[in-house]
Design a protein around this motif. Structure first.
Motif, PDB file in Angstrom:
ATOM      1  N   CYS A   1      -3.536   4.507  -6.793  1.00 37.30           N
ATOM      2  CA  CYS A   1      -3.359   5.851  -6.213  1.00 37.30           C
ATOM      3  C   CYS A   1      -2.950   6.849  -7.287  1.00 37.30           C
ATOM      4  CB  CYS A   1      -2.311   5.820  -5.100  1.00 37.30           C
ATOM      5  SG  CYS A   1      -2.872   5.065  -3.577  1.00 37.30           S
TER       6      CYS A   1
ATOM      7  N   SER B   1      -4.803   6.782  -0.496  1.00 31.51           N
ATOM      8  CA  SER B   1      -4.055   5.601  -0.080  1.00 31.51           C
ATOM      9  C   SER B   1      -4.634   4.342  -0.718  1.00 31.51           C
ATOM     10  CB  SER B   1      -4.035   5.477   1.446  1.00 31.51           C
ATOM     11  OG  SER B   1      -5.350   5.454   1.957  1.00 31.51           O
TER      12      SER B   1
ATOM     13  N   ASP C   1      -3.345   0.768  -3.400  1.00 29.82           N
ATOM     14  CA  ASP C   1      -2.382   0.209  -4.340  1.00 29.82           C
ATOM     15  C   ASP C   1      -1.684   1.356  -5.080  1.00 29.82           C
ATOM     16  OD1 ASP C   1      -1.462  -2.145  -6.182  1.00 29.82           O
ATOM     17  OD2 ASP C   1      -2.280  -0.604  -7.541  1.00 29.82           O
ATOM     18  N   PRO C   2      -0.358   1.296  -5.236  1.00 29.96           N
ATOM     19  CA  PRO C   2       0.360   2.416  -5.863  1.00 29.96           C
ATOM     20  C   PRO C   2      -0.184   2.823  -7.241  1.00 29.96           C
ATOM     21  CG  PRO C   2       1.923   0.888  -4.881  1.00 29.96           C
ATOM     22  CD  PRO C   2       0.567   0.259  -4.763  1.00 29.96           C
TER      23      PRO C   2
ATOM     24  N   VAL D   1      -0.367   8.900  -1.435  1.00 27.65           N
ATOM     25  CA  VAL D   1       0.107  10.080  -2.162  1.00 27.65           C
ATOM     26  C   VAL D   1      -0.767  11.254  -1.753  1.00 27.65           C
ATOM     27  CG1 VAL D   1       1.003   8.790  -4.132  1.00 27.65           C
ATOM     28  CG2 VAL D   1      -1.329   9.600  -4.184  1.00 27.65           C
TER      29      VAL D   1
ATOM     30  N   GLN E   1       0.853  -1.182   0.000  1.00 33.41           N
ATOM     31  CA  GLN E   1       0.000   0.000   0.000  1.00 33.41           C
ATOM     32  C   GLN E   1       0.887   1.229   0.000  1.00 33.41           C
ATOM     33  OE1 GLN E   1      -3.727  -0.339   0.383  1.00 33.41           O
ATOM     34  NE2 GLN E   1      -2.910  -2.203  -0.510  1.00 33.41           N
ATOM     35  N   THR E   2       0.353   2.313  -0.504  1.00 34.86           N
ATOM     36  CA  THR E   2       1.078   3.570  -0.504  1.00 34.86           C
ATOM     37  C   THR E   2       0.100   4.698  -0.263  1.00 34.86           C
ATOM     38  OG1 THR E   2       2.722   4.871  -1.716  1.00 34.86           O
ATOM     39  CG2 THR E   2       0.861   4.057  -2.985  1.00 34.86           C
TER      40      THR E   2
END
Length: 121
Positions: free
Chosen positions: A71, A65, A67-68, A15, A12-13
């Protein structure tokens, strides 16, 4: 954070997108509908970070926030939404030509700018 699990274990990320204070309502939408649709469509979670609900001219961070890749796609959608609204406002403003009270109103003042007058011979 139910439903935010990675389907490929990619992690997870988060941005952030800075949203102008006068555009926060546009991103949230009436009753939160716009932000909910963005979250559903892109499969991410979005939160506007703000101290209070008082409208402000200061930028507010929108934290996305999940999945990259999702996002990044959601960030692009938000930026497109903001840009689209900006273009619509600019088009509306450019179509308005103020008439000055202290001078006579001429016919050519009432013709939209994109229409060229016919040449006289």
């Amino acid at each position: 954070m139910g439903g935010m699990g990675g389907d490929s274990g990619g992690g997870q990320t988060a941005v952030e997108v800075m949203v102008p204070g006068n555009k926060v309502g546009l991103v949230i939408g009436k009753g939160g509908e716009t932000i909910r649709q963005l979250q559903r469509r892109d499969g991410v979670k979005m939160v506007i970070i703000q101290d209070d609900n008082i409208p402000s001219v200061h930028e507010k961070p929108l934290r996305i926030s999940g999945d990259p890749h999702k996002c990044q796609r959601a960030k692009e959608m938000v930026l497109e939404l903001l840009a689209e609204r900006e273009v619509k406002v600019d088009l509306k403003m450019s179509a308005v030509k103020p008439l000055h009270v202290n001078r006579a109103i001429h016919f050519h003042d009432l013709i939209p700018r994109f229409i060229q007058p016919m040449p006289t011979f």
